[in-house]
Design an enzyme around this catalytic site. Structure first.
Site, mmCIF file in Angstrom:
data_model
loop_
_atom_site.group_PDB
_atom_site.id
_atom_site.type_symbol
_atom_site.label_atom_id
_atom_site.label_comp_id
_atom_site.label_asym_id
_atom_site.label_seq_id
_atom_site.Cartn_x
_atom_site.Cartn_y
_atom_site.Cartn_z
ATOM 1 C CG HIS A 73 33.774 14.125 36.746
ATOM 2 N ND1 HIS A 73 34.303 13.378 35.722
ATOM 3 C CD2 HIS A 73 32.517 13.632 36.934
ATOM 4 C CE1 HIS A 73 33.415 12.489 35.308
ATOM 5 N NE2 HIS A 73 32.320 12.604 36.027
ATOM 6 C CD GLU A 99 28.733 14.066 34.984
ATOM 7 O OE1 GLU A 99 29.431 13.341 35.722
ATOM 8 O OE2 GLU A 99 28.241 13.678 33.907
ATOM 9 C CG HIS A 128 29.336 9.596 39.014
ATOM 10 N ND1 HIS A 128 28.170 9.991 38.404
ATOM 11 C CD2 HIS A 128 30.336 10.118 38.267
ATOM 12 C CE1 HIS A 128 28.453 10.721 37.332
ATOM 13 N NE2 HIS A 128 29.775 10.828 37.224
#
Ligand code: CO
Length: 134
Positions: free
Chosen positions: A79, A130, A7
């Site tokens: 992010h 991440e 994502h």
């Protein structure tokens, strides 16, 4: 090491307006807002055919995204999240090359209930990265 883009997360000042953009103008499939008190955010998931966009808005007093919103009042990209097969192996391998892992340095349970680590943006070309074990 890294696999699919899981994502892209964006912090937004107005979750209703942001949801409207993706649902009504872009015609994307969006979730209802989901409160994640443990993570200090309310999230709307935008499901695209090949990945997800996560719209994040601060929740509660000590939200980790409040500072970002203070610095970027109109919101912005927060992010990107890449998938890995083994989070401990990935974190150890990256640390051994000098990359810094935020927080305790150990994987924690992320917003999807799966182990994640965040890499220092200064080690990621200025982008917070991440890693999520899938
Ligand atoms: Co994320």
């Amino acid at each position: 090491m890294i696999g699919r883009l899981n994502h892209v997360a964006m912090v937004v000042p107005d979750l209703v307006e942001a949801t409207g953009l993706y649902r009504d103008r872009f015609g994307a499939e969006v979730s209802n807002p989901v409160d994640l008190p443990d993570h200090g955010v309310t999230t709307v998931f935008v499901n695209l055919p090949n990945t997800k966009i996560e719209l994040l808005h601060p929740l509660g007093e000590n939200s980790p995204v409040q500072g970002f919103l203070d610095r970027n009042p109109r919101g912005g990209m927060h992010h990107v999240c890449y998938e890995v097969d083994d989070i401990l192996q990935a974190a150890t391998a990256l640390e051994s090359t000098g990359m810094r892992i935020l927080g305790s340095g150990k994987p924690s349970i992320g917003a999807h209930g799966k182990p994640v680590v965040f890499l220092h943006p200064k080690d990621g070309l200025g982008t917070l990265i991440e890693l999520e074990q899938v």
